[in-house]
Design a protein around this motif. Structure first.
Motif, PDB file in Angstrom:
ATOM      1  N   ASP A  31      -4.286   2.245  -4.131  1.00  0.00           N
ATOM      2  CA  ASP A  31      -4.243   0.886  -3.588  1.00  0.00           C
ATOM      3  C   ASP A  31      -4.756  -0.145  -4.589  1.00  0.00           C
ATOM      4  O   ASP A  31      -4.454  -1.330  -4.484  1.00  0.00           O
ATOM      5  CB  ASP A  31      -5.066   0.788  -2.302  1.00  0.00           C
ATOM      6  CG  ASP A  31      -4.436   1.549  -1.148  1.00  0.00           C
ATOM      7  OD1 ASP A  31      -3.223   1.836  -1.209  1.00  0.00           O
ATOM      8  OD2 ASP A  31      -5.164   1.849  -0.182  1.00  0.00           O
ATOM      9  N   ALA A  79      -5.241  11.341   5.158  1.00  0.00           N
ATOM     10  CA  ALA A  79      -6.169  11.244   4.027  1.00  0.00           C
ATOM     11  C   ALA A  79      -7.612  11.152   4.530  1.00  0.00           C
ATOM     12  O   ALA A  79      -7.869  10.851   5.689  1.00  0.00           O
ATOM     13  CB  ALA A  79      -5.831  10.012   3.185  1.00  0.00           C
ATOM     14  N   THR A 134      -8.308  14.726  -5.919  1.00  0.00           N
ATOM     15  CA  THR A 134      -9.102  14.099  -4.883  1.00  0.00           C
ATOM     16  C   THR A 134     -10.566  14.248  -5.253  1.00  0.00           C
ATOM     17  O   THR A 134     -10.926  15.172  -5.991  1.00  0.00           O
ATOM     18  CB  THR A 134      -8.816  14.742  -3.502  1.00  0.00           C
ATOM     19  OG1 THR A 134      -9.712  14.218  -2.544  1.00  0.00           O
ATOM     20  CG2 THR A 134      -8.967  16.246  -3.534  1.00  0.00           C
ATOM     21  N   LYS A 147     -11.039   9.724   5.387  1.00  0.00           N
ATOM     22  CA  LYS A 147     -11.436   8.378   5.815  1.00  0.00           C
ATOM     23  C   LYS A 147     -12.422   7.798   4.811  1.00  0.00           C
ATOM     24  O   LYS A 147     -13.313   8.480   4.323  1.00  0.00           O
ATOM     25  CB  LYS A 147     -12.070   8.409   7.207  1.00  0.00           C
ATOM     26  CG  LYS A 147     -11.170   9.011   8.271  1.00  0.00           C
ATOM     27  CD  LYS A 147      -9.887   8.229   8.427  1.00  0.00           C
ATOM     28  CE  LYS A 147      -8.956   8.868   9.429  1.00  0.00           C
ATOM     29  NZ  LYS A 147      -7.587   9.007   8.992  1.00  0.00           N
ATOM     30  N   TYR A 192      -8.822   3.660  -1.984  1.00  0.00           N
ATOM     31  CA  TYR A 192      -7.977   4.643  -2.641  1.00  0.00           C
ATOM     32  C   TYR A 192      -7.526   4.053  -3.966  1.00  0.00           C
ATOM     33  O   TYR A 192      -7.113   2.889  -4.037  1.00  0.00           O
ATOM     34  CB  TYR A 192      -6.751   4.971  -1.787  1.00  0.00           C
ATOM     35  CG  TYR A 192      -7.091   5.615  -0.472  1.00  0.00           C
ATOM     36  CD1 TYR A 192      -7.704   6.868  -0.415  1.00  0.00           C
ATOM     37  CD2 TYR A 192      -6.798   4.980   0.729  1.00  0.00           C
ATOM     38  CE1 TYR A 192      -8.018   7.462   0.794  1.00  0.00           C
ATOM     39  CE2 TYR A 192      -7.108   5.568   1.941  1.00  0.00           C
ATOM     40  CZ  TYR A 192      -7.712   6.814   1.963  1.00  0.00           C
ATOM     41  OH  TYR A 192      -8.023   7.391   3.161  1.00  0.00           O
ATOM     42  N   MET A 224       0.836  -1.186   0.000  1.00  0.00           N
ATOM     43  CA  MET A 224       0.000   0.000   0.000  1.00  0.00           C
ATOM     44  C   MET A 224       0.878   1.246   0.000  1.00  0.00           C
ATOM     45  O   MET A 224       1.934   1.269   0.601  1.00  0.00           O
ATOM     46  CB  MET A 224      -0.892   0.024   1.249  1.00  0.00           C
ATOM     47  CG  MET A 224      -2.047  -0.938   1.177  1.00  0.00           C
ATOM     48  SD  MET A 224      -3.301  -0.618   2.423  1.00  0.00           S
ATOM     49  CE  MET A 224      -2.399  -0.824   3.931  1.00  0.00           C
ATOM     50  N   GLU A 225       0.388   2.250  -0.675  1.00  0.00           N
ATOM     51  CA  GLU A 225       1.107   3.514  -0.749  1.00  0.00           C
ATOM     52  C   GLU A 225       1.082   4.210   0.611  1.00  0.00           C
ATOM     53  O   GLU A 225       0.055   4.251   1.273  1.00  0.00           O
ATOM     54  CB  GLU A 225       0.453   4.430  -1.788  1.00  0.00           C
ATOM     55  CG  GLU A 225       0.467   3.885  -3.194  1.00  0.00           C
ATOM     56  CD  GLU A 225       1.851   3.899  -3.804  1.00  0.00           C
ATOM     57  OE1 GLU A 225       2.635   4.807  -3.491  1.00  0.00           O
ATOM     58  OE2 GLU A 225       2.149   2.974  -4.576  1.00  0.00           O
ATOM     59  N   GLN A 226       2.216   4.775   1.002  1.00  0.00           N
ATOM     60  CA  GLN A 226       2.296   5.510   2.267  1.00  0.00           C
ATOM     61  C   GLN A 226       1.727   6.918   2.099  1.00  0.00           C
ATOM     62  O   GLN A 226       1.179   7.493   3.026  1.00  0.00           O
ATOM     63  CB  GLN A 226       3.747   5.579   2.734  1.00  0.00           C
ATOM     64  CG  GLN A 226       3.927   6.287   4.056  1.00  0.00           C
ATOM     65  CD  GLN A 226       5.392   6.388   4.450  1.00  0.00           C
ATOM     66  OE1 GLN A 226       6.269   5.860   3.778  1.00  0.00           O
ATOM     67  NE2 GLN A 226       5.650   7.077   5.531  1.00  0.00           N
ATOM     68  N   PHE A 227       1.880   7.477   0.892  1.00  0.00           N
ATOM     69  CA  PHE A 227       1.389   8.817   0.603  1.00  0.00           C
ATOM     70  C   PHE A 227       0.375   8.755  -0.528  1.00  0.00           C
ATOM     71  O   PHE A 227       0.501   7.942  -1.436  1.00  0.00           O
ATOM     72  CB  PHE A 227       2.540   9.739   0.213  1.00  0.00           C
ATOM     73  CG  PHE A 227       3.547   9.931   1.306  1.00  0.00           C
ATOM     74  CD1 PHE A 227       3.294  10.811   2.347  1.00  0.00           C
ATOM     75  CD2 PHE A 227       4.733   9.218   1.311  1.00  0.00           C
ATOM     76  CE1 PHE A 227       4.207  10.988   3.369  1.00  0.00           C
ATOM     77  CE2 PHE A 227       5.655   9.386   2.325  1.00  0.00           C
ATOM     78  CZ  PHE A 227       5.388  10.277   3.366  1.00  0.00           C
ATOM     79  N   LEU A 228      -0.609   9.654  -0.490  1.00  0.00           N
ATOM     80  CA  LEU A 228      -1.644   9.705  -1.510  1.00  0.00           C
ATOM     81  C   LEU A 228      -1.667  11.092  -2.137  1.00  0.00           C
ATOM     82  O   LEU A 228      -1.583  12.110  -1.437  1.00  0.00           O
ATOM     83  CB  LEU A 228      -3.010   9.383  -0.888  1.00  0.00           C
ATOM     84  CG  LEU A 228      -3.099   8.019  -0.209  1.00  0.00           C
ATOM     85  CD1 LEU A 228      -4.370   7.901   0.604  1.00  0.00           C
ATOM     86  CD2 LEU A 228      -3.017   6.906  -1.235  1.00  0.00           C
ATOM     87  N   ARG A 245      -0.945   8.903   4.444  1.00  0.00           N
ATOM     88  CA  ARG A 245      -2.159   8.094   4.493  1.00  0.00           C
ATOM     89  C   ARG A 245      -3.022   8.418   5.722  1.00  0.00           C
ATOM     90  O   ARG A 245      -4.230   8.502   5.632  1.00  0.00           O
ATOM     91  CB  ARG A 245      -1.796   6.606   4.479  1.00  0.00           C
ATOM     92  CG  ARG A 245      -2.997   5.676   4.496  1.00  0.00           C
ATOM     93  CD  ARG A 245      -2.573   4.230   4.377  1.00  0.00           C
ATOM     94  NE  ARG A 245      -2.145   3.926   3.028  1.00  0.00           N
ATOM     95  CZ  ARG A 245      -2.970   3.578   2.042  1.00  0.00           C
ATOM     96  NH1 ARG A 245      -4.241   3.469   2.252  1.00  0.00           N
ATOM     97  NH2 ARG A 245      -2.505   3.303   0.842  1.00  0.00           N
ATOM     98  N   GLU A 246      -2.361   8.643   6.864  1.00  0.00           N
ATOM     99  CA  GLU A 246      -3.135   8.919   8.084  1.00  0.00           C
ATOM    100  C   GLU A 246      -3.846  10.278   8.030  1.00  0.00           C
ATOM    101  O   GLU A 246      -4.794  10.507   8.773  1.00  0.00           O
ATOM    102  CB  GLU A 246      -2.275   8.810   9.349  1.00  0.00           C
ATOM    103  CG  GLU A 246      -1.057   9.698   9.372  1.00  0.00           C
ATOM    104  CD  GLU A 246       0.191   9.014   8.820  1.00  0.00           C
ATOM    105  OE1 GLU A 246       1.285   9.551   9.060  1.00  0.00           O
ATOM    106  OE2 GLU A 246       0.110   7.962   8.165  1.00  0.00           O
TER     107      GLU A 246
END
Length: 168
Positions: free
Chosen positions: A101, A89, A26, A91, A98, A1-5, A86-87
């Motif tokens: 992902d 982003a 987004t 919910k 995402y 999974m990507e850490q950043f979006l 990600r945290e």
């Protein structure tokens, strides 16, 4: 999974005081008002930036970063991506994912055909997954309950049912 979006891409400068026009990537451009910081990413560097001000103009978000007060300081970043951790982003609701992902996820039909999810097309009604199958070629699969049987983001796999007419 990507850490950043990715949440946007800097398309151009706006005025001479260091503001930029951002094309939002987004689903909810309004989320820029709640963002406190982003990571500006180029091929060579990642720069954490604090958002000072946000306003909207047509399809763009006009963003002012704290400490960048001159067009010359930001002009070189045209085309750069803006990422969030990600945290930070938005919910997700149940059965939402995402796009980052889903890309390159292994896709298996209920008949055992294997493929890779190559792209996600966003349409008005629902998303459409572009899947390249080993034997069937490229197939467009609507992201609806009748077709998407199971998605396991952790395992990087998706089980699908190809409705009549979807196979070439």
């Amino acid at each position: 999974m990507e850490q950043f979006l990715q949440v946007g891409v800097i398309s151009s400068t706006h005025g001479i005081r260091g503001e930029v026009k951002v094309f939002p990537t987004t689903n909810d451009p309004g989320r820029f008002q709640k963002l406190k910081q982003v990571i500006l990413t180029t091929e060579k560097e990642q720069i954490p930036l604090e958002i000072q001000n946000v306003r909207f103009s047509k399809q763009f978000v006009i963003v002012k970063f704290k400490g960048i007060d001159n067009i010359n300081d930001i002009e070189k970043y045209k085309g750069a991506s803006l990422l969030v951790a990600r945290e930070d982003a938005v919910k997700l609701e149940q059965d939402e994912y995402y796009i980052a992902d889903l890309l390159n996820m292994e896709v298996v039909t209920d008949e055992g055909e294997k493929g890779i999810l190559m792209d996600v097309i966003e349409t008005g009604a629902n998303e459409v997954y572009v899947v390249e199958f080993e034997t069937l070629g490229e197939i467009l699969i609507p992201a609806i309950r009748d077709c998407i049987l199971n998605v396991d983001v952790e395992a990087g796999s998706m089980q699908v049912h190809l409705l009549e007419g979807l196979k070439g």
